[in-house]
Write a protein that holds these residues in place. Structure first.
Motif, PDB file in Angstrom:
ATOM      1  N   ASP A 147      19.054 -24.741  15.000  1.00 16.77           N
ATOM      2  CA  ASP A 147      19.906 -24.313  15.041  1.00 16.77           C
ATOM      3  C   ASP A 147      20.387 -23.470  13.248  1.00 16.77           C
ATOM      4  O   ASP A 147      21.190 -22.309  13.653  1.00 16.77           O
ATOM      5  CB  ASP A 147      21.844 -24.242  15.300  1.00 16.77           C
ATOM      6  N   LYS A 148      18.982 -23.692  13.119  1.00 18.52           N
ATOM      7  CA  LYS A 148      19.390 -22.666  11.559  1.00 18.52           C
ATOM      8  C   LYS A 148      18.426 -22.029  11.918  1.00 18.52           C
ATOM      9  O   LYS A 148      17.365 -23.122  10.796  1.00 18.52           O
ATOM     10  CB  LYS A 148      19.386 -24.340   9.819  1.00 18.52           C
ATOM     11  N   LEU A 149      18.803 -20.958  10.998  1.00 21.36           N
ATOM     12  CA  LEU A 149      18.368 -19.519  10.870  1.00 21.36           C
ATOM     13  C   LEU A 149      18.263 -19.179   9.528  1.00 21.36           C
ATOM     14  O   LEU A 149      19.245 -18.750   8.728  1.00 21.36           O
ATOM     15  CB  LEU A 149      18.520 -18.368  11.540  1.00 21.36           C
ATOM     16  N   PRO A 150      17.156 -18.913   8.797  1.00 20.47           N
ATOM     17  CA  PRO A 150      17.728 -18.228   7.537  1.00 20.47           C
ATOM     18  C   PRO A 150      17.927 -16.822   7.432  1.00 20.47           C
ATOM     19  O   PRO A 150      17.645 -15.689   7.574  1.00 20.47           O
ATOM     20  CB  PRO A 150      15.718 -18.077   6.966  1.00 20.47           C
ATOM     21  N   VAL A 151      18.923 -17.017   7.723  1.00 24.67           N
ATOM     22  CA  VAL A 151      20.275 -15.500   7.827  1.00 24.67           C
ATOM     23  C   VAL A 151      20.738 -15.120   6.902  1.00 24.67           C
ATOM     24  O   VAL A 151      21.744 -16.700   6.069  1.00 24.67           O
ATOM     25  CB  VAL A 151      20.569 -15.341   8.989  1.00 24.67           C
ATOM     26  N   PHE A 152      20.519 -14.130   5.965  1.00 25.65           N
ATOM     27  CA  PHE A 152      21.082 -14.068   4.905  1.00 25.65           C
ATOM     28  C   PHE A 152      23.651 -14.380   4.413  1.00 25.65           C
ATOM     29  O   PHE A 152      23.944 -14.181   6.013  1.00 25.65           O
ATOM     30  CB  PHE A 152      21.177 -12.746   4.457  1.00 25.65           C
ATOM     31  N   GLN A 153      23.726 -14.820   4.506  1.00 26.00           N
ATOM     32  CA  GLN A 153      25.145 -15.919   4.038  1.00 26.00           C
ATOM     33  C   GLN A 153      25.633 -14.943   2.980  1.00 26.00           C
ATOM     34  O   GLN A 153      24.966 -14.936   1.786  1.00 26.00           O
ATOM     35  CB  GLN A 153      25.322 -17.041   3.762  1.00 26.00           C
ATOM     36  N   PRO A 154      26.404 -14.734   2.837  1.00 22.17           N
ATOM     37  CA  PRO A 154      27.427 -13.562   1.699  1.00 22.17           C
ATOM     38  C   PRO A 154      27.637 -14.370   0.916  1.00 22.17           C
ATOM     39  O   PRO A 154      28.777 -15.122   1.517  1.00 22.17           O
ATOM     40  CB  PRO A 154      28.603 -12.066   2.350  1.00 22.17           C
ATOM     41  N   GLU A 155      27.952 -14.076  -0.121  1.00 17.91           N
ATOM     42  CA  GLU A 155      28.569 -15.344  -0.965  1.00 17.91           C
ATOM     43  C   GLU A 155      30.561 -14.068  -0.867  1.00 17.91           C
ATOM     44  O   GLU A 155      30.497 -13.275  -1.344  1.00 17.91           O
ATOM     45  CB  GLU A 155      28.859 -15.580  -2.552  1.00 17.91           C
ATOM     46  N   ASN A 156      30.670 -15.531  -1.131  1.00 15.02           N
ATOM     47  CA  ASN A 156      32.895 -15.235  -1.145  1.00 15.02           C
ATOM     48  C   ASN A 156      33.302 -15.007  -2.228  1.00 15.02           C
ATOM     49  O   ASN A 156      33.198 -15.387  -3.157  1.00 15.02           O
ATOM     50  CB  ASN A 156      33.831 -15.722  -0.317  1.00 15.02           C
TER      51      ASN A 156
END
Length: 156
Positions: A147-156
């Motif tokens: 379930d790990k898609l290479p989707v952009f995760q913005p840094e907080n």
């Protein structure tokens, strides 16, 4: 006399050469795509043939056990002796109280053929008969979902 207004226009050699190169590249691209598709189809066909072969080998082994059980049922043993004789067949799980025999035949490392046979007393023939209650392919390998898609995760 020179005629004005009538000029001779042609495409030239360069345009025809570029057009030919484009057509040739298109044909080569389609040829490569056709070849890779044919190779993938060939691999899939080989896997399908292998799986079908494994399945039918397991099915034949399961049918041989049913044939052994059937020959014991038709051999004329008494009720108690029939189940004693059937218990001698390898790999069977017998539930005499419910009249059920269950066993499995391995198809491959991830699947097996699960067979359940139900015994019943035939009043007309005065002997035990059987029916196939279950004949199914069961997957016994664990499945781990990715379930790990290479989707952009913005840094907080």
């Amino acid at each position: 006399m020179e005629q004005r207004g009538k000029s001779k226009k042609s495409l030239g050699v360069g345009t025809a050469s570029i057009l030919m190169i484009f057509v040739l590249l298109t044909l080569v691209t389609f040829a490569v795509l056709s070849l890779s598709s044919a190779k993938a189809d060939s691999r899939l066909s080989e896997k399908t043939v292998q799986h079908a072969k494994q399945y039918y080998e397991a099915e034949n082994k399961a049918e041989l056990k049913i044939a052994q059980i059937d020959s014991l049922l038709n051999s004329g043993f008494s009720e108690s002796n029939i189940f004693e004789q059937i218990q001698k067949i390898d790999g069977l799980e017998i539930d005499v109280a419910n009249g059920i025999i269950q066993y499995g035949e391995r198809i491959n490392k991830k699947q097996f053929l699960n067979v359940v046979i139900r015994f019943k007393w035939d009043e007309v023939k005065q002997k035990y008969d059987y029916e196939k209650a279950k004949w199914e392919t069961v997957v016994d390998a664990s499945w781990n979902a990715n379930d790990k898609l290479p989707v952009f995760q913005p840094e907080n």
